[in-house]
Structure formats: structure tokens, C-alpha cells
Design a protein around this motif. Sequence first.
Motif, PDB file in Angstrom:
ATOM      1  N   MET A   1      29.123   0.660   0.897  1.00 49.04           N
ATOM      2  CA  MET A   1      27.732   1.054   0.855  1.00 49.04           C
ATOM      3  C   MET A   1      26.884  -0.045   1.505  1.00 49.04           C
ATOM      4  N   THR A   2      25.883   0.337   2.286  1.00 44.10           N
ATOM      5  CA  THR A   2      25.052  -0.648   2.969  1.00 44.10           C
ATOM      6  C   THR A   2      23.713  -0.812   2.256  1.00 44.10           C
ATOM      7  N   LEU A   3      23.094  -1.945   2.507  1.00 47.42           N
ATOM      8  CA  LEU A   3      21.799  -2.266   1.931  1.00 47.42           C
ATOM      9  C   LEU A   3      20.748  -1.309   2.472  1.00 47.42           C
ATOM     10  N   ASN A   4      19.869  -0.849   1.601  1.00 48.15           N
ATOM     11  CA  ASN A   4      18.774   0.030   2.016  1.00 48.15           C
ATOM     12  C   ASN A   4      17.600  -0.834   2.454  1.00 48.15           C
ATOM     13  N   ILE A   5      17.379  -0.912   3.751  1.00 45.08           N
ATOM     14  CA  ILE A   5      16.268  -1.699   4.291  1.00 45.08           C
ATOM     15  C   ILE A   5      15.257  -0.734   4.883  1.00 45.08           C
ATOM     16  N   TYR A   6      14.029  -0.850   4.403  1.00 45.70           N
ATOM     17  CA  TYR A   6      12.940  -0.019   4.910  1.00 45.70           C
ATOM     18  C   TYR A   6      11.968  -0.937   5.646  1.00 45.70           C
ATOM     19  N   GLU A   7      11.926  -0.782   6.954  1.00 47.23           N
ATOM     20  CA  GLU A   7      11.002  -1.594   7.745  1.00 47.23           C
ATOM     21  C   GLU A   7       9.713  -0.798   7.904  1.00 47.23           C
ATOM     22  N   ILE A   8       8.670  -1.310   7.282  1.00 47.13           N
ATOM     23  CA  ILE A   8       7.382  -0.619   7.286  1.00 47.13           C
ATOM     24  C   ILE A   8       6.665  -0.969   8.580  1.00 47.13           C
ATOM     25  N   SER A   9       6.358   0.047   9.349  1.00 44.79           N
ATOM     26  CA  SER A   9       5.815  -0.206  10.680  1.00 44.79           C
ATOM     27  C   SER A   9       4.467   0.480  10.894  1.00 44.79           C
ATOM     28  N   HIS A  10       3.640   0.462   9.883  1.00 42.51           N
ATOM     29  CA  HIS A  10       2.306   1.032  10.001  1.00 42.51           C
ATOM     30  C   HIS A  10       1.543   0.280  11.098  1.00 42.51           C
ATOM     31  N   PRO A  11       0.750   0.967  11.901  1.00 49.06           N
ATOM     32  CA  PRO A  11       0.026   0.292  12.989  1.00 49.06           C
ATOM     33  C   PRO A  11      -0.861  -0.869  12.531  1.00 49.06           C
ATOM     34  N   ILE A  12      -1.509  -0.735  11.379  1.00 49.88           N
ATOM     35  CA  ILE A  12      -2.356  -1.824  10.884  1.00 49.88           C
ATOM     36  C   ILE A  12      -1.502  -3.048  10.557  1.00 49.88           C
ATOM     37  N   ILE A  13      -0.333  -2.817   9.964  1.00 49.21           N
ATOM     38  CA  ILE A  13       0.565  -3.928   9.652  1.00 49.21           C
ATOM     39  C   ILE A  13       1.022  -4.614  10.930  1.00 49.21           C
ATOM     40  N   LYS A  14       1.347  -3.847  11.955  1.00 49.67           N
ATOM     41  CA  LYS A  14       1.783  -4.431  13.235  1.00 49.67           C
ATOM     42  C   LYS A  14       0.690  -5.316  13.836  1.00 49.67           C
ATOM     43  N   ILE A  15      -0.535  -4.846  13.780  1.00 48.71           N
ATOM     44  CA  ILE A  15      -1.653  -5.635  14.326  1.00 48.71           C
ATOM     45  C   ILE A  15      -1.815  -6.931  13.541  1.00 48.71           C
ATOM     46  N   LYS A  22      -1.828 -17.030  14.137  1.00 44.72           N
ATOM     47  CA  LYS A  22      -3.122 -17.562  14.557  1.00 44.72           C
ATOM     48  C   LYS A  22      -3.936 -17.970  13.340  1.00 44.72           C
ATOM     49  N   ASN A  23      -5.203 -18.210  13.551  1.00 41.45           N
ATOM     50  CA  ASN A  23      -6.064 -18.630  12.441  1.00 41.45           C
ATOM     51  C   ASN A  23      -6.194 -17.512  11.405  1.00 41.45           C
ATOM     52  N   ARG A  24      -6.679 -17.880  10.216  1.00 36.07           N
ATOM     53  CA  ARG A  24      -6.866 -16.954   9.110  1.00 36.07           C
ATOM     54  C   ARG A  24      -5.548 -16.339   8.636  1.00 36.07           C
ATOM     55  N   GLN A  25      -4.498 -17.153   8.675  1.00 36.71           N
ATOM     56  CA  GLN A  25      -3.164 -16.709   8.286  1.00 36.71           C
ATOM     57  C   GLN A  25      -3.132 -16.171   6.867  1.00 36.71           C
ATOM     58  N   GLU A  26      -3.805 -16.856   5.942  1.00 34.21           N
ATOM     59  CA  GLU A  26      -3.813 -16.447   4.536  1.00 34.21           C
ATOM     60  C   GLU A  26      -4.438 -15.068   4.375  1.00 34.21           C
ATOM     61  N   GLU A  27      -5.502 -14.809   5.096  1.00 35.40           N
ATOM     62  CA  GLU A  27      -6.168 -13.512   5.016  1.00 35.40           C
ATOM     63  C   GLU A  27      -5.273 -12.401   5.554  1.00 35.40           C
ATOM     64  N   ASN A  28      -4.534 -12.669   6.640  1.00 36.81           N
ATOM     65  CA  ASN A  28      -3.614 -11.676   7.187  1.00 36.81           C
ATOM     66  C   ASN A  28      -2.483 -11.374   6.211  1.00 36.81           C
ATOM     67  N   TYR A  29      -1.934 -12.407   5.565  1.00 39.81           N
ATOM     68  CA  TYR A  29      -0.903 -12.196   4.549  1.00 39.81           C
ATOM     69  C   TYR A  29      -1.440 -11.335   3.409  1.00 39.81           C
ATOM     70  N   LYS A  30      -2.682 -11.559   3.049  1.00 36.40           N
ATOM     71  CA  LYS A  30      -3.306 -10.805   1.953  1.00 36.40           C
ATOM     72  C   LYS A  30      -3.302  -9.309   2.263  1.00 36.40           C
ATOM     73  N   TYR A  31      -3.735  -8.950   3.451  1.00 36.44           N
ATOM     74  CA  TYR A  31      -3.813  -7.535   3.810  1.00 36.44           C
ATOM     75  C   TYR A  31      -2.432  -6.926   4.014  1.00 36.44           C
ATOM     76  N   ILE A  32      -1.548  -7.659   4.666  1.00 37.11           N
ATOM     77  CA  ILE A  32      -0.188  -7.148   4.867  1.00 37.11           C
ATOM     78  C   ILE A  32       0.492  -6.944   3.515  1.00 37.11           C
ATOM     79  N   GLY A  33       0.350  -7.926   2.629  1.00 32.28           N
ATOM     80  CA  GLY A  33       0.948  -7.829   1.310  1.00 32.28           C
ATOM     81  C   GLY A  33       0.427  -6.635   0.530  1.00 32.28           C
TER      82      GLY A  33
END
Length: 186
Positions: A1-15, A22-33
Motif C-alpha cells: 500500500m502506498t502513502l496517500n499524498i494530496y498535493e493541494i494546488s489551488h491557484p491562490i496557494i500557488k501564487i 520574498k518579503n512578508r514570508q510570515e504573512e504568506n505562511y499564514k494564508y497558505i496554512g
Amino acid sequence: MTLNIYEISHPIIKILLTRINKNRQEENYKYIGFLLIYEIFRKYIDINKIYIKQIRKIKYYDVINKNKKYFILTNLSNTYDIINEIKTVLPQISIIHIDYSNTEQIEKSITNLKINLEKDKILIIEKVTTNNTIINLIKYLKRKKNLHSKDINIGCIISSEETLNQIAHHYPQLKVYTTKIIYQNK
């Protein structure tokens, strides 16, 4: 059996991922999270409709099933910017700080945690999964708390291919949600 990996590729997440270095790294992590947690929990949160009869109409409300518990296990010192607002949206979720650098620290963090194997959902959140510390936590949850791999979900913004391979080798029934996988040069 293989690991179930779900790669979330929503356009907002990609952006947001392209701006993470770049700058504002913490803010980007906040929204992605926040978006990552949203995607994971939308499959697992059990909603009940409550109907209230009024004189001329019936109102209904959607509420979280109180019989189920949802736990986020995370090292808050690393992930605070990701999960700090989740309690505002979902106050029923229990966020547990875990230092999972070694088994002794894990035991200190969650020794009193009561988990109902039939009803409760566990989500481990990390920013970046690049080492084996998460495996220590999974091992502890399986051995000491008697959880099944299928009941544990991992959410991380960036995952290392090597770490995913190690998790897959030991715990193939786990579900891993990520937005990006880092591949090592061979």
C-alpha cells in the motif's frame, strides 16, 4: 500500500508559494496554512443542521457535531503564524502544542490527551517537513495512544520527498496534505 499524498494546488496557494521566499514570508505562511487547514478539514468536519421552528417560518443553522473532537497537534513555536486564527473560525478544535523533537518531549506534551479512536480526528501541522521528527510523533501516537495510521492526517506547506518516502515506508495508510514537494537531486 502506498502513502496517500494530496498535493493541494489551488491557484491562490500557488501564487502565495511563489512569494514565500520574498518579503512578508510570515504573512504568506499564514494564508497558505489557513487554506491548507480549510482543505483538509472540509473532508472531516461533521456538520449537523439544527432547525428552529418560528411562528411564520423555520430557520436552520449548521453546527459542528459535538460528539466528535478535532485535534491539531503542532509545535506552536514553529507554526503559530499558520494556525493562530483557526480558533476564531472553528473554536471547537483543540490545538495541542507538541515538542516532538524526541519521545520524552512528546510524552510530556500529550500524556494526558484523551482520544476516542472511533470519533476523533487528528491533524499534525507543520510548515516544512524535512526530517524524521514527525515520525517520532506518529510512532508515539500509534504505540501509546493506540491510533491507527488511517486516523492520522499530516498537513504541511512544504514536504521533503525523502521524508515522505520514510513515512510511506513505515506508515503507508497515513494521509499527507501538502502544497509543494521538494525533490532532492540524485
